[in-house]
Motif scaffolding. Sequence first.
Motif: not given
Lengths: 499, 200
Positions: A203-222
């Motif tokens: 996925l080009a032109n996608c600037r990652v803003q933030k990793l979403i994490w809880r319980e010691q794991k990354v769940q996703g990103l935006l």
Amino acid sequence: MIFTHQHLRGKTQVKGDVCIVGSGAGGSAAAAYLAAQGKKVIMLEGGSFLMPKDFVQKEEKMFPQLFFEAGGRRTSNRAIRILHGQGVGGSTLHNINLCKRAPDILLDGWHLKDLNAQSLRPFYQQVEKDLMVEKIPEELFNQNNLIFKRGVEALGLQGGGLMHNRQGCHQSGFCELGCSYNAKMNALRVYIPKVIENGGQVLANCRVQKLIWREQKVQGLLAQVRDAESQQVVGEVEVSADKFILSAGAIETPALMLRSQLPDPYKQIGKRLHLHPGGAVCALFDEQVDFTQGIPQSYECTEYLSFEPGQEDKRIWLVGGSAHPIGVAGLLPAFADEHRQLMQNFNHIASITPMLHDTSCGEISIDSAGDVIIRYEMDQSDRLQFKNGLKAAARILLAAGAKEAIIPARQMLRFKNPQEVEKKSFELGDLDLDVVAVHPMSSVWMGEDDHSSCVSSHGKYHHLENLFVADTSLYPTSLGVPPQISTYAIGAFVASHVY
Amino acid sequence: MRKKQDIKFSRGRRRFLLIAACLFPAAFVPMRFITSPSWPKASADKIKGMGLKLLGAYECAILYHIYQQITLEKDQDKIIQAISFIDWYVAFIGTRSLRELKMALRIFDSIIPLYFGKVARFSNLTWSEQTHIISRLKNGPALLYPLFMAIKELSYLAYYRLPENYKKLGYAGPAVVEGEAPKRYNLAYSKLLAATGARP
């Protein structure tokens, strides 16, 4: 497949086994490895997807496409310009294809549990095979490198030809603006197609803003999708995956980690930044120096570089410069008539770049808006080394027959002969010289102890279960050599430990 | 013990900060409202009407003068085209750098002349006064120099993008013609691109 801002307008949700942020050397090698293992790989890239037709050999058009902040990113004191790449393929789009392994003594000196010269060797071998790394024959050197070689040999210094990853090269000399002839055996040509062949998505032109994490794991990103031309936000992407690998480079990787407020109990993220600061020494020759015929950066001088214990005063690597008018015009300190006169010599200017194997440590942080702040100042030892590197480059150019060697500092330093180089004393303040760094590294470095490092020797982040780093951020020290081939190798090495 | 050049730098910085701190409220603010930047009359409407995206008309007026000084370009239309190009280019330099550039232009217009003893905007000075000030920037406070360099780089970027200017140097320019790249180089990549309308 590769999706761009045109495919990603509005909201998009994607799910995969592994999500990789960044598509340069580390990210693409990791992605190719994991995709070949049957994992569904999602890669996100902040820059655009550029094909050979898009590399139009114009500085003013390529800088915004190939470099963060159009190549204008600087340390907070504005002393050092940092060129780091973007686009599908990352910095491998614009680099000049230098392939030089990190020396064994350096790798072993990191004293890591699992990563050392021996464990990395098969990955180096595989990458060099994939990228078809070969030594550049002397007949393909450009004139600047032939002059450089002549000077090194005249002084009896240690030097030699370099290995590159290029096939079908047209020797046009526009390498740092991307290759219009598809001759670079880079991430885009070699590894990205393998990822896609194995079901991966980019996925080009996608600037990652933030990793979403809880319980010691990354769940996703935006991520934000930006229009390639206007830079306006046109969409949002949310990715969920089992594992996450950050390969956005030593500036953006720690910045993303900081923006995401990842657990960092010992406040390590972003510290220990090394840059390989580089300068330029120019010289005027009677002969024509045509940068558009032959291969740039094909020769090196290693006389002033050593990794042996007790040789810490040899930390300068010398390589030929590369020049097009806009770059040269920006570098020269004069303006108006004086600048014009200097530019009239454009086709008679040769240049050498001293690159410092630095020990100074900088820091990446973010401001309240999440924008990157880069702090870095050379310590006294590095300053002295750097100055010696500039002098060495001037001596070599004069030995090669230059009429005059020039250090384009704020007060231009001109040398007519080697004696002047030795005699003329000069001091360079932080802002006196246009220092350029093209190899940021070490900002999320490896180590076994979570008190004094960020990631393990497998690249796993100490404080989260499923987050890995695979880019130049990992190196515990400055590498001292161009990091391209090591970064591909370490990318694949990290990937081999993700599952 | 600190080295001599560091001490020099620190003194210069202290001096600059002190002067800036005094001059800013005393001179910058009233100057901002009492006088306005000047630009050649014939260009004013063109600049205002060229559909600026990121730079304001005020910043463009200052840029007009500095660009002319740096590049010695005399043709007003070419200067306006260069400013329009810079306005397009700065979309890519990042919000922080853009903020700094705008500030640099304003400092250039309002503070730098005062530092060098001229109680006027840079844009209101005569040609020779402007030249004199830019020349002295090389020896001025270390903190002012990067401001000048940032604007200078953008100016030469705009200037040497034009074939008529780079060809004077003996530089042939691109070896490929834009939009006419051989298909064989792109074919493999076209196949990697998702179809129009496809979603991941």
